[in-house]
Design a protein around this motif. Structure first.
Motif, short mmCIF file in Angstrom:
data_model
loop_
_atom_site.label_atom_id
_atom_site.label_comp_id
_atom_site.label_asym_id
_atom_site.label_seq_id
_atom_site.Cartn_x
_atom_site.Cartn_y
_atom_site.Cartn_z
N GLN A 18 0.86 -1.19 0.00
CA GLN A 18 0.00 0.00 0.00
C GLN A 18 0.89 1.24 0.00
N GLU A 37 -6.87 11.69 2.66
CA GLU A 37 -6.68 10.73 1.58
C GLU A 37 -7.95 10.57 0.77
N ASP A 38 -7.81 10.06 -0.45
CA ASP A 38 -8.96 9.88 -1.35
C ASP A 38 -10.05 9.04 -0.71
N SER A 39 -9.69 8.12 0.17
CA SER A 39 -10.65 7.23 0.84
C SER A 39 -11.49 7.97 1.88
N LEU A 66 -10.02 9.04 4.69
CA LEU A 66 -9.19 8.96 5.89
C LEU A 66 -8.48 10.29 6.08
N TYR A 74 -11.72 7.87 10.26
CA TYR A 74 -12.22 7.16 9.09
C TYR A 74 -13.68 6.83 9.33
#
Length: 111
Positions: free
Chosen positions: A47, A69-71, A73, A92
């Motif tokens: 990752q 982050e794109d997620s 997070l 998250y």
């Protein structure tokens, strides 16, 4: 990135970052201190992500560093380069809503 009087003390350097929960990362900061490429180690091997940083110096050798982050997070570090320690808070999306975790970690400069 928040403007500071000088380059961040971590700019252009690479650190191994070991977190108290067993996670480990190789963090490589750009020469201008505006970007980070993190790579997962151990269970997170393979990752990686390149992110834009928000940075502010809070005391001599102590830096607040944050990114999203794109997620979704979000991560915030308080890096003490004198003691080579980090306090990290990440959030998250979890079951029932947003989850936050506070951790500590150690840095080892490798580059």
């Amino acid at each position: 990135m928040t403007e500071t009087a000088a380059l961040p003390g971590f700019a252009g350097r690479t650190y191994l970052f070991e977190v108290d929960n067993g996670a480990a990362f190789r963090n490589t900061y750009s020469a201008d201190g505006k970007r980070l490429r993190w790579e997962g180690l151990g269970e997170s091997a393979g990752q990686w992500l390149d992110v834009e940083l928000h940075v502010a110096q809070v005391a001599p050798q102590i830096w607040f560093v944050s990114w999203t982050e794109d997620s979704g997070l979000t991560i915030s570090h308080v890096m003490d380069l004198g003691a080579m320690t980090v306090r990290v808070f990440w959030t998250y999306e979890g079951e029932g809503g947003r989850v936050g975790e506070l951790h500590t970690g150690r840095l080892q400069q490798v580059g």
